[in-house]
Enzyme design. Sequence first.
Site, PDB file in Angstrom:
ATOM      1  N   GLU A  16      -8.904   3.915   3.988  1.00 33.86           N
ATOM      2  CA  GLU A  16      -8.895   3.389   2.833  1.00 33.86           C
ATOM      3  C   GLU A  16      -9.070   4.540   1.468  1.00 33.86           C
ATOM      4  O   GLU A  16      -9.294   4.250   1.164  1.00 33.86           O
ATOM      5  CB  GLU A  16      -9.523   2.412   2.515  1.00 33.86           C
ATOM      6  CG  GLU A  16      -9.527   1.172   4.154  1.00 33.86           C
ATOM      7  CD  GLU A  16      -8.844   0.384   3.289  1.00 33.86           C
ATOM      8  OE1 GLU A  16      -7.942   0.639   2.661  1.00 33.86           O
ATOM      9  OE2 GLU A  16      -8.620  -0.477   4.460  1.00 33.86           O
ATOM     10  N   GLU A  43       1.178  -0.827   0.728  1.00 36.00           N
ATOM     11  CA  GLU A  43       0.172  -0.342   0.591  1.00 36.00           C
ATOM     12  C   GLU A  43       0.564   1.490  -0.041  1.00 36.00           C
ATOM     13  O   GLU A  43       0.934   2.036   0.960  1.00 36.00           O
ATOM     14  CB  GLU A  43      -0.942  -0.238   1.394  1.00 36.00           C
ATOM     15  CG  GLU A  43      -1.752  -1.466   1.109  1.00 36.00           C
ATOM     16  CD  GLU A  43      -2.826  -2.031   1.990  1.00 36.00           C
ATOM     17  OE1 GLU A  43      -3.017  -0.793   2.571  1.00 36.00           O
ATOM     18  OE2 GLU A  43      -3.378  -2.901   2.031  1.00 36.00           O
TER      19      GLU A  43
HETATM   20  O1  0X9 Z   1      -8.510  -5.395   6.537  1.00 34.93           O
HETATM   21  C1  0X9 Z   1      -7.654  -4.887   6.534  1.00 34.93           C
HETATM   22  O2  0X9 Z   1      -6.628  -4.643   7.556  1.00 34.93           O
HETATM   23  C2  0X9 Z   1      -8.277  -3.248   5.950  1.00 34.93           C
HETATM   24  N1  0X9 Z   1      -8.237  -3.638   4.667  1.00 34.93           N
HETATM   25  S1  0X9 Z   1      -6.673  -3.603   3.814  1.00 34.93           S
HETATM   26  O3  0X9 Z   1      -7.231  -3.732   1.944  1.00 34.93           O
HETATM   27  N2  0X9 Z   1      -6.365  -2.488   3.613  1.00 34.93           N
HETATM   28  O4  0X9 Z   1      -6.278  -4.439   4.081  1.00 34.93           O
HETATM   29  C3  0X9 Z   1      -9.311  -2.653   6.536  1.00 34.93           C
HETATM   30  C4  0X9 Z   1      -8.622  -3.049   8.661  1.00 34.93           C
HETATM   31  C5  0X9 Z   1     -10.487  -2.107   9.147  1.00 34.93           C
HETATM   32  N3  0X9 Z   1     -10.602  -2.891   9.530  1.00 34.93           N
HETATM   33  C6  0X9 Z   1     -10.402  -2.626  11.250  1.00 34.93           C
HETATM   34  N4  0X9 Z   1      -9.766  -1.352  10.962  1.00 34.93           N
HETATM   35  N5  0X9 Z   1     -10.820  -2.937  12.219  1.00 34.93           N
HETATM   36 ZN    ZN Z   2      -4.208  -2.322   4.300  1.00 37.15          ZN
END
Ligand code: 0X9
Ligand code: ZN
Length: 435
Positions: free
Chosen positions: A383, A178
């Site tokens: 995001e 990312e």
């Molecule tokens: O899955 C993740 O860690 C995040 N999305 S990613 O596509 N960048 O991997 C989102 C995390 C959201 N959940 C929390 N913040 N608990």
């Molecule tokens: Zn991520």
Amino acid sequence: MRRFPRGRRTATAATVLTLALALATGTQATAAPDASAPAAATVRQYQVDGVATAEQRTALARTGTAIDEIGADSVVITADEADAERLTGLGYDLTALTAPTERGGPGAAAAPADYHTYAETLAAVDAAEAAHPDLVSSQVIGQSYEGRDIVAVKVSADVGVDEDEPEVLFTHNQHAREHLTVEMALYTLTELTSQYGTDPEVTALLDTREVWLIPTVNPDGKVHDQESGSFRSWRKNREPNSGSSAVGTDLNRNWAYEWGCCGGSSGSPGSDTYRGAGPESAPETGVVADFVRGRVVGGEQQITAHIDFHTYGELVLWPYGHTYADTAPGLTADDAAAFEALGTAMADSNGYTPQQSSDLYITDGSINDWLWADQGIFSFTFEMYPTSGAGGGFYPPGSVIDRETSRNREAVLTLLTYADCAYRAAGLEAEYCAA
Ligand code: 0X9
Ligand code: ZN
Ligand code: CA
């Protein structure tokens, strides 16, 4: 760069490593892949049809799959061929997608040289510190598994003094691929330093808040993804797992609140959402958690608000991730109202979609849940761009970096504005913001 005494010995070794990396940097876009590395499986994105609800997405995530993108009744995942076969065997309907370049048309995807390397990122931090010594101070807060420095940058008026001001933390690049999030850190650093004394809002905020930027939480993963000649779609850190040939822990499943509780992470080292051997088992998680705990001064956590930058989806997310419930132990209706009000205010400025993170799918061991439940910090995930693979997915072209980082300018300033008392965003100042 000022180093903590406990980091000095390993920092020397890491400096040598950094120099070696800096030498390699000039050829990163064309260098041959590391011949000593095992041949990587073909990794690509797939569309999975018929996955429409948060419960269905959580069921898919429970198989150990990281979900990249959410559509009305489908999702996009990244998988190797073995994972794709396994999911098909489980009854999932997968369609292989072409690479972002082809999906978005010519020029939609980036080359590795489009983003700052790790060494270039540290050089940019050093340059900001040299140019603005009264505003910027960086510290090595610890080392990654492979010994690279993890750096925290403080930005505030009278930066050398630990003043009694609300502190705001921005973390970046937990997930290796990312890269746009590292550009976001450098944008914020440049914007705050260049506008102090010029822009009244920035000036007032830096006079009354202390900002911490951690431009890359996962330097080993970033280097691995960026510096072999072509991107590798790598997500995790680079720590070996005992008893397995699979490398890496998903740092955003490794935090020490309700770790592994709820089917929102994987216990398999080969999974992209592997939660690690235990809470804070990954060195990088421990380094950042120790830094945060170190901001407890006189029994009070100084950091009040936080954004963890990820890509992609254009979302503003808040806790909890481990439960669908709107309120839960440690998260009252007033807390939830403040999260929603502040998250929505930030989303109003950047056009992202605001929601509780479990609206996506269940995640356990995330940084947001730990920072809120354990440290009382109003912790969000952004995001960033794009919304879909058509904009380049994890690898949007360098031509969008200025637009997509400055897009978050107002949201960042809004978080700083409310850092004295986030409940004010929900009109709850009488209850919570007494002077
Ligand atoms: O899955 C993740 O860690 C995040 N999305 S990613 O596509 N960048 O991997 C989102 C995390 C959201 N959940 C929390 N913040 N608990
Ligand atoms: Zn991520
Ligand atoms: Ca200050």
